[in-house]
Design an enzyme around this catalytic site. Sequence first.
Site, PDB file in Angstrom:
ATOM      1  N   MET A  27      45.214 -20.228 -14.666  1.00 32.93           N
ATOM      2  CA  MET A  27      46.625 -20.502 -14.945  1.00 32.93           C
ATOM      3  C   MET A  27      47.173 -21.480 -13.900  1.00 32.93           C
ATOM      4  O   MET A  27      48.391 -21.592 -13.726  1.00 32.93           O
ATOM      5  CB  MET A  27      47.440 -19.203 -14.958  1.00 32.93           C
ATOM      6  N   HIS A  53      43.817 -22.104  -5.655  1.00 28.60           N
ATOM      7  CA  HIS A  53      43.573 -21.864  -4.234  1.00 28.60           C
ATOM      8  C   HIS A  53      42.065 -21.777  -4.025  1.00 28.60           C
ATOM      9  O   HIS A  53      41.282 -21.958  -4.978  1.00 28.60           O
ATOM     10  CB  HIS A  53      44.293 -20.593  -3.774  1.00 28.60           C
ATOM     11  N   ALA A  54      41.681 -21.465  -2.787  1.00 30.31           N
ATOM     12  CA  ALA A  54      40.246 -21.478  -2.461  1.00 30.31           C
ATOM     13  C   ALA A  54      39.452 -20.491  -3.326  1.00 30.31           C
ATOM     14  O   ALA A  54      38.263 -20.707  -3.576  1.00 30.31           O
ATOM     15  CB  ALA A  54      40.056 -21.164  -0.984  1.00 30.31           C
ATOM     16  N   HIS A  72      39.932 -19.921  -6.549  1.00 31.05           N
ATOM     17  CA  HIS A  72      39.601 -20.650  -7.788  1.00 31.05           C
ATOM     18  C   HIS A  72      38.482 -21.675  -7.525  1.00 31.05           C
ATOM     19  O   HIS A  72      37.583 -21.831  -8.346  1.00 31.05           O
ATOM     20  CB  HIS A  72      40.819 -21.428  -8.301  1.00 31.05           C
ATOM     21  N   GLN A 100      50.501 -13.290 -22.104  1.00 29.27           N
ATOM     22  CA  GLN A 100      50.051 -12.215 -21.222  1.00 29.27           C
ATOM     23  C   GLN A 100      51.114 -11.794 -20.203  1.00 29.27           C
ATOM     24  O   GLN A 100      50.833 -10.993 -19.311  1.00 29.27           O
ATOM     25  CB  GLN A 100      48.745 -12.603 -20.524  1.00 29.27           C
ATOM     26  N   GLN A 146      36.551 -11.731  -9.524  1.00 22.34           N
ATOM     27  CA  GLN A 146      36.460 -10.267  -9.397  1.00 22.34           C
ATOM     28  C   GLN A 146      37.783  -9.655  -8.939  1.00 22.34           C
ATOM     29  O   GLN A 146      38.005  -8.462  -9.105  1.00 22.34           O
ATOM     30  CB  GLN A 146      35.313  -9.927  -8.420  1.00 22.34           C
ATOM     31  N   ASP A 154      40.491  -9.846 -10.348  1.00 21.61           N
ATOM     32  CA  ASP A 154      40.998  -9.246 -11.582  1.00 21.61           C
ATOM     33  C   ASP A 154      39.862  -8.445 -12.214  1.00 21.61           C
ATOM     34  O   ASP A 154      39.346  -8.792 -13.286  1.00 21.61           O
ATOM     35  CB  ASP A 154      41.502 -10.335 -12.524  1.00 21.61           C
TER      36      ASP A 154
HETATM   37  O1  PAF Z   1      42.996 -14.928 -14.648  1.00 22.65           O
HETATM   38  C1  PAF Z   1      43.758 -15.778 -15.144  1.00 22.65           C
HETATM   39  O2  PAF Z   1      44.176 -16.751 -14.503  1.00 22.65           O
HETATM   40  C2  PAF Z   1      44.198 -15.602 -16.600  1.00 22.65           C
HETATM   41  O3  PAF Z   1      44.377 -14.272 -16.922  1.00 22.65           O
HETATM   42  C3  PAF Z   1      43.248 -16.300 -17.593  1.00 22.65           C
HETATM   43  C4  PAF Z   1      41.860 -15.680 -17.557  1.00 22.65           C
HETATM   44  C5  PAF Z   1      43.143 -17.777 -17.269  1.00 22.65           C
HETATM   45  C6  PAF Z   1      43.795 -16.138 -19.020  1.00 22.65           C
HETATM   46  O4  PAF Z   1      45.046 -16.694 -19.138  1.00 22.65           O
END
Ligand code: PAF
Length: 283
Positions: free
Chosen positions: A30, A34-35, A37, A61, A148, A150
């Site tokens: 989304m 940051h590091a 990602h 979401q 992980q 999430d």
């Molecule tokens: O983890 C996220 O950034 C979001 O939930 C995702 C997987 C991109 C879905 O919108």
Amino acid sequence: MTEILRTIAEVRAWRQGLAADQTVGFVPTMGALHAGHISLMELAKGHATVTIASIFVNPLQFGPNEDLAKYPRPIEKDLALLKAAGVDAVFLPAVEELYPTGASTFVVEESVSGPLCGAMRPGHFRGVTTVVLKLFNIVQPHLAVFGQKDAQQCAVIERMVRDLAVPVEIIRGPIVREADGLALSSRNVYLGAEDRAAAPLIFASLQAAKAAFDGGERDATRLAAIGLAVLESDPRIKVQYWDVRDAQSLDAISTMDGHDALFAVAAYLGATRLIDNIVLPRP
Ligand code: PAF
């Protein structure tokens, strides 16, 4: 060069232009990168010959009282980070591109998505599974990488992929932390100085429960109580849940014996909701 793709048609054309022997690694995000990602991008690059990210703040979401409107969208910075990371392409759809007027088809996982964040954020995982399956259908990756941090999102997506025979390998990327233990999150930018100073207690609470486990404690309720007590020692922190679950099914467990276990926390610091977790392999 990172190719910028804004429409489904552009992604399909890009995908069809790849050689048959290339493998595609996908990192849905989304934005507000940051590091953590970037570590997912590196993981995708290590497993595939071509990498593509998506940046889409998915309205489906977010609950009605959540932070959709103020969710950070530093798009130029994000694009520079993806370029520096050597990501080959990025999909940046508008909301209308992914959700045409009257869209009425959704993906619902009905077990793993129930407890923890699912209980606190009704409809959240329905939004996640719907957008992730749609992104998979558009990008058609060989593999996709999710963080992980999430943990429940990872488990829900793995279940969806299994149940619907989606031909995408799911890879989990480890949590990246600040030096003081705070898990990196796009929402950390919301924290004021005092909340930021208190935030490492979240990881400390997980570590305290792990220390008790390492010391031989196997009772899930007692381990959760140990973690919760650490977190509740600071009145700034409002705990939403501190739970011990089977790491894959997310079923409640009474003992650690026979389970890979997930210690999972959600807590508010002011208006900012943070989550964190650790997984303990079965004893
Ligand atoms: O983890 C996220 O950034 C979001 O939930 C995702 C997987 C991109 C879905 O919108």
